[in-house]
Motif scaffolding. Structure first.
Motif, short mmCIF file in Angstrom:
data_model
loop_
_atom_site.label_atom_id
_atom_site.label_comp_id
_atom_site.label_asym_id
_atom_site.label_seq_id
_atom_site.Cartn_x
_atom_site.Cartn_y
_atom_site.Cartn_z
N ILE A 215 0.86 -1.17 0.00
CA ILE A 215 0.00 0.00 0.00
C ILE A 215 0.90 1.22 0.00
CG2 ILE A 215 -1.71 1.32 1.30
CD1 ILE A 215 -2.80 -1.34 2.31
N THR A 216 0.73 2.07 -1.03
CA THR A 216 1.59 3.25 -1.16
C THR A 216 0.87 4.54 -0.76
OG1 THR A 216 1.01 3.49 -3.49
CG2 THR A 216 3.00 2.20 -2.97
N GLU A 217 -0.46 4.54 -0.82
CA GLU A 217 -1.24 5.70 -0.39
C GLU A 217 -2.45 5.19 0.36
OE1 GLU A 217 -2.33 8.43 -3.51
OE2 GLU A 217 -0.44 8.06 -4.55
N PHE A 218 -2.88 5.94 1.39
CA PHE A 218 -4.06 5.54 2.15
C PHE A 218 -4.77 6.77 2.68
CE2 PHE A 218 -6.21 4.46 6.12
CZ PHE A 218 -7.00 3.42 5.70
N LYS A 219 -6.09 6.81 2.52
CA LYS A 219 -6.90 7.90 3.07
C LYS A 219 -8.21 7.29 3.55
CE LYS A 219 -8.99 12.28 2.55
NZ LYS A 219 -8.83 13.28 3.39
N LYS A 220 -8.59 7.62 4.78
CA LYS A 220 -9.82 7.10 5.37
C LYS A 220 -10.89 8.19 5.37
CE LYS A 220 -11.29 4.56 9.45
NZ LYS A 220 -10.84 4.00 10.71
#
Length: 173
Positions: free
Chosen positions: A13-18
């Motif tokens: 996972i290189t980018e994550f936004k919740k």
């Protein structure tokens, strides 16, 4: 929302936004319980939520626009419990609700046209609990309800829909 890339034999996972529901904000997700997500176009997603109505998510801005039931507006969603979404060959958005029937989103007006079960009308939906929506190879819309399977046969100029109902009498389990 995450971006996943392959790293050798594994995934990373290189980018994550919740995104979390926030009823105080106009541009926030309306419910954390999501039942259906389908693309509207390259940059937007339709999101059907449990008790939060329909959301349109803009991937570029990260903003949500919510469509909900307004008791004073008969052209709004009749129910905020969205179980399934489907776009057809004409790029029309069909919305299946829990006990609120089938909805068709009118892109021009922003209204929701309703199709419901009508007692003693064998050409109406078999039930208002819409569990799934599918199209076949002939682009016909099939509607699964808690009381059978329905095929949308026709919508007249005045907006009345004709459905063919299939039940246990037709061999359904």
């Amino acid at each position: 929302r995450c971006k996943i890339e392959r790293s050798g034999q594994s995934l990373k996972i290189t980018e994550f936004k919740k995104y979390i529901a926030d009823n105080s904000g106009d541009k926030a997700l309306s419910s954390n319980i999501i039942f259906s997500i389908i693309p509207k176009n390259k940059n937007q997603l339709w999101i059907g939520t449990r008790l939060g109505g329909l959301n349109l998510f803009d991937k570029k801005t990260g903003d949500f626009h919510s469509f909900k039931n307004a008791s004073s507006d008969p052209k709004s969603l009749s129910n905020n419990d969205i179980l399934c979404l489907k776009t057809d060959a004409k790029n029309q958005l069909w919305i299946g609700t829990r006990l609120g029937g089938l909805k068709l989103f009118d892109k021009k007006s922003g209204d929701f046209n309703s199709y419901k079960n009508i007692s003693n009308d064998p050409q109406s939906l078999s039930n208002n609990d819409i569990l799934c929506l599918k199209t076949d190879n002939e682009n016909r819309l099939w509607i699964g309800t808690s009381l059978g399977l329905n095929l949308l046969e026709n919508i007249s100029q005045d907006g009345k829909a004709v459905f063919k109902n299939f039940t246990v009498k037709d061999g359904l389990p």
